[in-house]
Motif scaffolding. Structure first.
Motif, short mmCIF file in Angstrom:
data_model
loop_
_atom_site.label_atom_id
_atom_site.label_comp_id
_atom_site.label_asym_id
_atom_site.label_seq_id
_atom_site.Cartn_x
_atom_site.Cartn_y
_atom_site.Cartn_z
N LEU A 150 -7.01 -31.43 13.34
CA LEU A 150 -7.88 -32.59 13.13
C LEU A 150 -7.85 -33.05 11.67
O LEU A 150 -7.85 -34.26 11.39
CB LEU A 150 -9.31 -32.25 13.53
CG LEU A 150 -9.60 -32.10 15.03
CD1 LEU A 150 -11.00 -31.55 15.24
CD2 LEU A 150 -9.44 -33.44 15.74
N TRP A 201 -5.45 -36.37 12.00
CA TRP A 201 -6.46 -37.05 12.81
C TRP A 201 -6.18 -38.56 12.94
O TRP A 201 -6.52 -39.17 13.95
CB TRP A 201 -7.85 -36.82 12.23
CG TRP A 201 -8.10 -37.50 10.91
CD1 TRP A 201 -7.82 -37.01 9.68
CD2 TRP A 201 -8.67 -38.78 10.70
NE1 TRP A 201 -8.17 -37.90 8.70
CE2 TRP A 201 -8.71 -39.01 9.30
CE3 TRP A 201 -9.17 -39.78 11.56
CZ2 TRP A 201 -9.22 -40.18 8.74
CZ3 TRP A 201 -9.67 -40.94 10.99
CH2 TRP A 201 -9.70 -41.13 9.61
N ARG A 202 -5.54 -39.17 11.96
CA ARG A 202 -5.27 -40.61 12.04
C ARG A 202 -4.21 -40.94 13.09
O ARG A 202 -4.13 -42.08 13.55
CB ARG A 202 -4.82 -41.11 10.68
CG ARG A 202 -5.91 -41.07 9.61
CD ARG A 202 -5.40 -41.63 8.30
NE ARG A 202 -6.44 -41.62 7.27
CZ ARG A 202 -6.27 -42.04 6.02
NH1 ARG A 202 -5.06 -42.50 5.66
NH2 ARG A 202 -7.25 -42.00 5.17
N LYS A 203 -3.39 -39.96 13.45
CA LYS A 203 -2.30 -40.22 14.38
C LYS A 203 -2.56 -39.63 15.77
O LYS A 203 -1.71 -39.73 16.65
CB LYS A 203 -1.00 -39.63 13.82
CG LYS A 203 -0.64 -40.17 12.44
CD LYS A 203 0.58 -39.47 11.87
CE LYS A 203 0.87 -39.97 10.46
NZ LYS A 203 2.03 -39.27 9.87
N LEU A 204 -3.71 -39.01 15.95
CA LEU A 204 -4.00 -38.35 17.22
C LEU A 204 -4.54 -39.34 18.25
O LEU A 204 -5.29 -40.25 17.91
CB LEU A 204 -5.02 -37.22 17.02
CG LEU A 204 -4.58 -36.05 16.14
CD1 LEU A 204 -5.72 -35.04 16.02
CD2 LEU A 204 -3.35 -35.37 16.70
N LEU A 205 -4.16 -39.11 19.50
CA LEU A 205 -4.75 -39.86 20.61
C LEU A 205 -6.13 -39.30 20.91
O LEU A 205 -6.45 -38.16 20.54
CB LEU A 205 -3.84 -39.77 21.83
CG LEU A 205 -2.41 -40.35 21.65
CD1 LEU A 205 -1.60 -40.12 22.91
CD2 LEU A 205 -2.46 -41.83 21.29
N TRP A 206 -6.93 -40.08 21.64
CA TRP A 206 -8.32 -39.68 21.87
C TRP A 206 -8.42 -38.36 22.64
O TRP A 206 -9.32 -37.55 22.37
CB TRP A 206 -9.07 -40.78 22.62
CG TRP A 206 -8.61 -40.97 24.04
CD1 TRP A 206 -7.67 -41.83 24.49
CD2 TRP A 206 -9.11 -40.27 25.18
NE1 TRP A 206 -7.51 -41.71 25.84
CE2 TRP A 206 -8.40 -40.77 26.30
CE3 TRP A 206 -10.08 -39.29 25.38
CZ2 TRP A 206 -8.62 -40.30 27.59
CZ3 TRP A 206 -10.30 -38.82 26.67
CH2 TRP A 206 -9.59 -39.32 27.76
N HIS A 207 -7.48 -38.14 23.59
CA HIS A 207 -7.58 -36.90 24.36
C HIS A 207 -7.21 -35.68 23.52
O HIS A 207 -7.72 -34.58 23.76
CB HIS A 207 -6.71 -36.96 25.62
CG HIS A 207 -5.25 -37.15 25.37
ND1 HIS A 207 -4.68 -38.38 25.17
CD2 HIS A 207 -4.25 -36.26 25.29
CE1 HIS A 207 -3.38 -38.23 24.99
NE2 HIS A 207 -3.10 -36.95 25.05
N HIS A 208 -6.34 -35.84 22.51
CA HIS A 208 -6.05 -34.74 21.61
C HIS A 208 -7.27 -34.40 20.76
O HIS A 208 -7.57 -33.21 20.54
CB HIS A 208 -4.86 -35.10 20.70
CG HIS A 208 -3.54 -35.09 21.40
ND1 HIS A 208 -2.53 -35.96 21.07
CD2 HIS A 208 -3.07 -34.34 22.42
CE1 HIS A 208 -1.49 -35.73 21.84
NE2 HIS A 208 -1.80 -34.75 22.68
N VAL A 209 -7.96 -35.43 20.30
CA VAL A 209 -9.18 -35.20 19.53
C VAL A 209 -10.22 -34.48 20.38
O VAL A 209 -10.88 -33.53 19.91
CB VAL A 209 -9.74 -36.53 19.00
CG1 VAL A 209 -11.08 -36.31 18.29
CG2 VAL A 209 -8.76 -37.21 18.07
N PHE A 210 -10.34 -34.91 21.64
CA PHE A 210 -11.30 -34.28 22.55
C PHE A 210 -10.96 -32.80 22.76
O PHE A 210 -11.84 -31.94 22.72
CB PHE A 210 -11.31 -35.02 23.88
CG PHE A 210 -12.15 -34.36 24.94
CD1 PHE A 210 -13.53 -34.48 24.92
CD2 PHE A 210 -11.56 -33.59 25.94
CE1 PHE A 210 -14.31 -33.87 25.90
CE2 PHE A 210 -12.33 -32.97 26.91
CZ PHE A 210 -13.71 -33.11 26.89
N ASP A 263 -9.19 -30.81 20.82
CA ASP A 263 -9.38 -30.04 19.59
C ASP A 263 -10.86 -29.72 19.35
O ASP A 263 -11.21 -28.59 19.01
CB ASP A 263 -8.82 -30.81 18.39
CG ASP A 263 -7.31 -30.88 18.41
OD1 ASP A 263 -6.70 -30.15 19.20
OD2 ASP A 263 -6.73 -31.68 17.64
#
Length: 522
Positions: free
Chosen positions: A475, A479-488, A490
Motif C-alpha cells: 500500500l 498505492w497510486r497504481k493499485l486497483l480498488w480490489h487490491h487495496v481492499f 491489502d
C-alpha cells in the motif's frame, strides 16, 4: 606468474563446481529431493546466497588481481590480497572502470535456477517437519482449522507476490525495473522519508526472533521425541535436551554453509521416510477413523494458538526476494507460487485430517508421539536426526544477522568488530555464539512446549512477515497504481492478520506463563 596461474585454475574449478551443484540440485528436484537445501532454507535460501556471495567475492578479487596483477614496482600482487576478508581488510576497492565489468560478470556467472527448482525451495520452506504440529491445530479447530490451512495458503501466496511487486518500479519507458533486492530494502524504502533505517531494523529483528525461535523449537522437539521414545530410561526430557545441545555446540565454529549443505539431502530423505511411515500407519487404521469427532467448533482459549501454528508452517517470505532474483525466468514466479501453495495446502490438509481422524481427542502436540512404541522409536530417531541436522541453518542465519547488525557496520557499529586479521573470529565473538546455543537450550528447558512456542512464533513474527508487513509495504509503495480490489485485499489482510497476531500472541503468552509456573513448582 605461478600465483596467477594457480588463481586462474582455482577460479575455473570453482565455476565448474558451482555448475555441477546446480545440475545436481535440478536433478534431485525433478526426483522429489533437493540436494542443497532444507525446509527452512530457512528454508532460508538467503543463507546459501550469502555463502555464494562470499565465494563470488573471492573470484572477483582474483579477476581484479589478474588485471592489475603487476604493480608499479613490477612485482606481482601479494597472494593474500586476492582473498576475501570478513573484516574488510582485503584489497582496497579499485576506482577503475573494471569494477562495473566485474560486477556484471558476477551477476552473469551466478548460476540461475529454474521455476521447478525455485518451487522446490519454496516447498521445502513450507513443508518442513513443523507440519507434525498441524493435527494438533485440527484438534482445537475442527473444520475451521482445515479452512484456516486453506486460507493461510491463499493469503501467503498473495502476500508473497505483492512483496516481489515491491521490488520493482517503472522507468521512463513504462517498463518494470528491479530497484530493490531484499525484504530489508523494501522496508527501508517505505520509511525513507523520516526514518531511513527503521524499516530494515524492524525486519531484521523479526527475522532474528523467528530464526532463534526455530532453533529453540529444534531443541524442544529433540528432547521431547527422545523422552517419548525411551520412557523406561531414567533420563528426563531436560536431560535429553542438554545432550542434544551438546551435540550442537560445534555450530558455534561454523564459517559458512558448505559443511551444512552436505547434510541437506539426508534431512529431506529423513522427512520423506517419516511422512510415509505416519501416513501408512494412519491408512492402516482407516476403518476406525473418528469422523464424528471433527465438528464445526473451536476451543476459544487454544484455537488462537492453532492459528499461529498454521501461519508459522507457511512462512517463506523472508527468502522470496533472493529466490526470485536468482530465477532464470522471473516472470514464472507467480505461477510457481500458485502451484507450490496449492500443493502445500492439499498435502497439509490431508496430513492433518488423516492424523486427527486416527487419534481424535488423543492427538498430541507432536503427532509422532501417538504412534505405537515399536514404530514411535524408529520414527522419532529419524525426526531427531533431522532436527539436529536442520539446526545449523537457522543458527548460522541468526548469527549473520546479529553480527552484521552489531559488529560489522564500520563506524556505525555499536560494538567493535568480532573478526580479527585474516577474517578469524575473535575469542569473545566465539563466546557469544556459544552463548546463543546455550540460550536456545535454556529456553527449551524452561518452556518445553512445542505447540505453544510454535504458536507464539507464528503469531508474533510469522503473521508480521507474512501478513502485516507485505500488505502495508504494498500500500505504501504502490498505492497510486493499485486497483480498488487490491487495496481492499491489502487492507483486509492487514486487519485480519493483526487480529490473529494479537489474539494468538496473547493466548500463547498465557499458555507459556502457565507452563513456566508449572515447571517452577514441579
Amino acid at each position: 606468474m605461478a600465483t596467477l596461474i594457480r588463481n586462474k585454475l582455482s577460479n575455473a574449478a570453482t565455476s565448474v563446481s558451482n555448475k555441477s551443484q546446480a545440475k545436481l540440485s535440478g536433478m534431485f528436484a525433478r526426483m522429489g529431493f533437493q540436494a542443497a537445501t532444507d525446509e527452512e532454507g530457512l528454508g532460508f535460501a538467503a543463507c546459501d546466497d550469502l555463502d555464494y556471495e562470499h565465494r563470488q567475492a573471492v573470484q572477483m578479487d582474483i579477476l581484479k588481481t589478474d588485471d592489475v596483477g603487476v604493480g608499479a614496482t613490477g612485482e606481482p600482487a601479494a597472494e593474500g590480497d586476492s582473498h576475501y576478508q570478513r573484516d574488510g581488510t582485503g584489497p582496497p576497492p579499485s576506482a577503475s572502470k573494471d569494477d562495473g565489468m566485474c560486477a556484471e560478470l558476477a551477476s552473469q556467472d551466478r548460476p540461475k535456477i529454474t521455476a521447478w527448482e525455485a518451487g522446490w525451495n519454496v516447498t521445502n520452506a513450507i513443508q518442513g517437519m513443523f507440519v507434525l504440529g498441524l493435527p494438533y491445530a485440527i484438534l482445537h479447530g475442527g473444520y475451521l482449522g482445515l479452512f484456516l490451512i486453506i486460507f493461510a495458503a491463499v493469503v501467503c501466496c498473495y502476500t508473497g507476490k505483492i512483496l516481489i511487486a515491491c521490488l520493482y518500479e517503472e522507468n521512463e519507458d513504462g517498463q518494470l525495473v528491479r530497484v530493490r533486492d531484499s525484504y530489508v530494502d523494501i522496508a527501508n524504502a517505505c520509511c525513507s522519508s523520516r526514518f531511513p533505517r527503521l524499516g530494515g531494523v524492524i525486519v531484521n529483528v523479526a527475522q532474528l526472533i523467528e530464526l532463534v525461535m526455530t532453533c529453540i523449537l529444534y531443541v524442544v522437539v529433540s528432547g521431547n521425541l527422545m523422552y517419548n521414545s525411551f520412557p523406561t530410561l531414567p533420563v528426563s526430557q531436560k536431560s535429553w535436551a542438554i545432550m542434544a545441545t551438546a551435540a550442537l555446540l560445534p555450530c558455534a565454529f561454523l564459517k559458512n554453509l558448505k559443511a551444512v549443505s552436505k547434510f541437506s539431502l539426508l534431512c529431506t530423505l529423513a522427512h520423506f521416510v517419516i511422512n510415509i511411515l505416519v501416513i501408512a500407519y494412519c491408512l492402516s487404521r482407516a476403518r476406525d477413523w473418528a469422523w464424528d469427532k471433527v465438528k464445526f467448533y473451536i476451543d476459544v482459549k487454544k484455537f488462537p494458538i492453532s492459528i499461529g501454528i498454521i501461519v508459522f508452517s507457511y512462512t517463506s517470505q523472508i527468502f522470496l526476494p533472493s529466490l526470485e532474483g536468482n530465477m532464470q525466468k522471473p516472470k514464472e514466479f507467480h505461477c510457481m507460487m500458485n502451484w507450490t501453495h496449492i500443493a502445500a495446502c492439499i498435502l497439509k490438509g490431508l496430513f492433518a485430517l488423516v492424523a486427527y481422524l486416527t487419534w481424535a481427542d488423543a492427538t498430541k502436540e507432536v503427532i509422532t508421539d501417538n504412534l505405537p512404541s515399536t514404530i514411535r522409536a524408529v520414527v522419532n530417531i529419524f525426526l531427531v536426526a533431522k532436527a539436529l541436522l536442520s539446526y545449523p541453518l537457522p543458527f548460522f542465519a541468526a548469527v549473520e544477522v546479529f553480527e552484521k547488525s552489531l559488529f560489522q557496520q564500520g563506524d556505525r557499529s555499536i560494538f567493535p568488530n568480532c573478526y580479527g586479521e585474516g577474517g578469524r573470529l575473535k575469542s569473545w565473538g566465539l563466546s557469544l555464539r556459544c552463548a546463543l546455543v546455550v540460550f536456545t537450550l535454556l529456553m527449551a528447558i524452561y518452556v518445553p512446549h512445542f505447540a505453544l512456542l510454535m504458536g507464539l512464533t507464528g503469531s508474533l513474527t510469522g503473521a508480521g512477515l507474512c501478513f502485516l508487513l507485505p500488505s502495508l509495504f504494498h500500500l505504501k509503495l504502490l498505492w497510486r497504481k493499485l486497483l480498488w480490489h487490491h487495496v481492499f485485499f491489502d487492507v483486509a489482510i492487514f486487519v485480519i492478520g493483526g487480529i490473529c497476531s494479537i489474539s494468538g500472541f496473547i493466548h500463547s503468552m498465557e499458555g507459556l506463563i502457565e507452563a513456566y509456573k508449572y515447571n517452577i513448582n514441579d
